[in-house]
Write a protein that holds these residues in place. Structure first.
Motif, PDB file in Angstrom:
ATOM      1  N   MET A 178      23.372  13.792 -21.901  1.00  0.00           N
ATOM      2  CA  MET A 178      23.870  14.641 -22.799  1.00  0.00           C
ATOM      3  C   MET A 178      25.148  14.063 -23.415  1.00  0.00           C
ATOM      4  SD  MET A 178      22.589  18.185 -21.577  1.00  0.00           S
ATOM      5  CE  MET A 178      21.870  19.061 -22.906  1.00  0.00           C
ATOM      6  N   TYR A 192      24.693  10.712 -25.272  1.00  0.00           N
ATOM      7  CA  TYR A 192      24.068  11.143 -26.447  1.00  0.00           C
ATOM      8  C   TYR A 192      24.753  11.487 -27.622  1.00  0.00           C
ATOM      9  CZ  TYR A 192      19.943  12.032 -29.562  1.00  0.00           C
ATOM     10  OH  TYR A 192      19.018  12.213 -30.471  1.00  0.00           O
ATOM     11  N   SER A 193      25.890  12.437 -27.136  1.00  0.00           N
ATOM     12  CA  SER A 193      26.918  12.914 -28.286  1.00  0.00           C
ATOM     13  C   SER A 193      27.897  12.004 -28.660  1.00  0.00           C
ATOM     14  CB  SER A 193      27.689  13.991 -27.376  1.00  0.00           C
ATOM     15  OG  SER A 193      27.224  15.197 -26.671  1.00  0.00           O
ATOM     16  N   LEU A 199      25.655   9.938 -30.969  1.00  0.00           N
ATOM     17  CA  LEU A 199      25.722  10.977 -32.428  1.00  0.00           C
ATOM     18  C   LEU A 199      26.912  10.583 -32.998  1.00  0.00           C
ATOM     19  CD1 LEU A 199      24.116  14.058 -31.385  1.00  0.00           C
ATOM     20  CD2 LEU A 199      23.160  12.601 -32.680  1.00  0.00           C
ATOM     21  N   CYS A 215      18.921   8.862 -32.744  1.00  0.00           N
ATOM     22  CA  CYS A 215      19.758  10.060 -33.384  1.00  0.00           C
ATOM     23  C   CYS A 215      19.051  11.023 -34.499  1.00  0.00           C
ATOM     24  CB  CYS A 215      21.061   9.633 -33.952  1.00  0.00           C
ATOM     25  SG  CYS A 215      22.104   9.044 -32.666  1.00  0.00           S
ATOM     26  N   PRO A 238      15.851  11.994 -35.044  1.00  0.00           N
ATOM     27  CA  PRO A 238      14.980  12.731 -34.495  1.00  0.00           C
ATOM     28  C   PRO A 238      15.563  14.319 -33.877  1.00  0.00           C
ATOM     29  CG  PRO A 238      13.976  10.881 -33.724  1.00  0.00           C
ATOM     30  CD  PRO A 238      15.510  10.479 -34.098  1.00  0.00           C
ATOM     31  N   TYR A 239      16.751  14.201 -33.533  1.00  0.00           N
ATOM     32  CA  TYR A 239      17.486  15.218 -33.354  1.00  0.00           C
ATOM     33  C   TYR A 239      18.292  15.843 -34.435  1.00  0.00           C
ATOM     34  CZ  TYR A 239      20.987  18.174 -30.713  1.00  0.00           C
ATOM     35  OH  TYR A 239      21.928  19.015 -30.366  1.00  0.00           O
ATOM     36  N   LEU A 240      18.597  15.140 -35.227  1.00  0.00           N
ATOM     37  CA  LEU A 240      19.320  15.630 -36.475  1.00  0.00           C
ATOM     38  C   LEU A 240      18.649  16.228 -37.419  1.00  0.00           C
ATOM     39  CD1 LEU A 240      22.166  12.792 -36.778  1.00  0.00           C
ATOM     40  CD2 LEU A 240      22.708  15.087 -35.895  1.00  0.00           C
ATOM     41  N   GLU A 241      17.452  15.638 -37.791  1.00  0.00           N
ATOM     42  CA  GLU A 241      16.774  16.260 -38.817  1.00  0.00           C
ATOM     43  C   GLU A 241      16.471  17.554 -38.635  1.00  0.00           C
ATOM     44  OE1 GLU A 241      11.862  15.427 -40.243  1.00  0.00           O
ATOM     45  OE2 GLU A 241      12.991  13.624 -39.151  1.00  0.00           O
ATOM     46  N   ALA A 284      24.856  20.015 -34.875  1.00  0.00           N
ATOM     47  CA  ALA A 284      24.052  19.151 -33.621  1.00  0.00           C
ATOM     48  C   ALA A 284      24.848  18.956 -32.532  1.00  0.00           C
ATOM     49  CB  ALA A 284      23.454  18.208 -34.546  1.00  0.00           C
ATOM     50  N   LEU A 308      24.460  20.528 -28.785  1.00  0.00           N
ATOM     51  CA  LEU A 308      24.422  19.709 -27.806  1.00  0.00           C
ATOM     52  C   LEU A 308      25.233  19.999 -26.498  1.00  0.00           C
ATOM     53  CD1 LEU A 308      22.391  17.187 -26.542  1.00  0.00           C
ATOM     54  CD2 LEU A 308      23.931  15.945 -27.514  1.00  0.00           C
TER      55      LEU A 308
END
Length: 89
Positions: free
Chosen positions: A14, A17-18, A21, A46, A48-51, A70, A74
């Motif tokens: 995570m 992933y941050s 982003l 990125c 798919p998570y931001l959408e 977002a 997270l």
């Protein structure tokens, strides 16, 4: 304990992933950076998570604050996972 190790690995993922982003957001400041192969790879990771956040939070003029929200979500999830990990052990 196995559960602690799993939670630690998920927390690390995570965090990475941050960072991905943040890098993806910063790419929008540079012309043609998102069109590079690195930018396109980050977009596949990125977007798919931001959408969903972009559907809920409209841009404020030219500023899109949905990526900030977002990232905050997270980070809250990561902190919740850490709290859960300490409660279990």
């Amino acid at each position: 304990m196995l559960v602690d190790t799993i939670f630690d690995i998920i927390g690390i993922l995570m965090t990475f992933y941050s960072y991905a982003l943040i890098i993806y957001i910063l790419l929008s400041w540079f012309p043609n950076a998102k069109e590079s192969s690195f930018g396109q790879t980050l977009a596949r990771i990125c977007e798919p998570y931001l959408e969903p956040f972009r559907k809920i939070i409209p841009p404020l003029g030219m500023i899109d604050i949905s990526p900030l929200v977002a990232i905050l979500v997270l980070n809250f999830a990561r902190n919740g996972l850490q709290t859960l990990s300490t409660m279990i052990s």
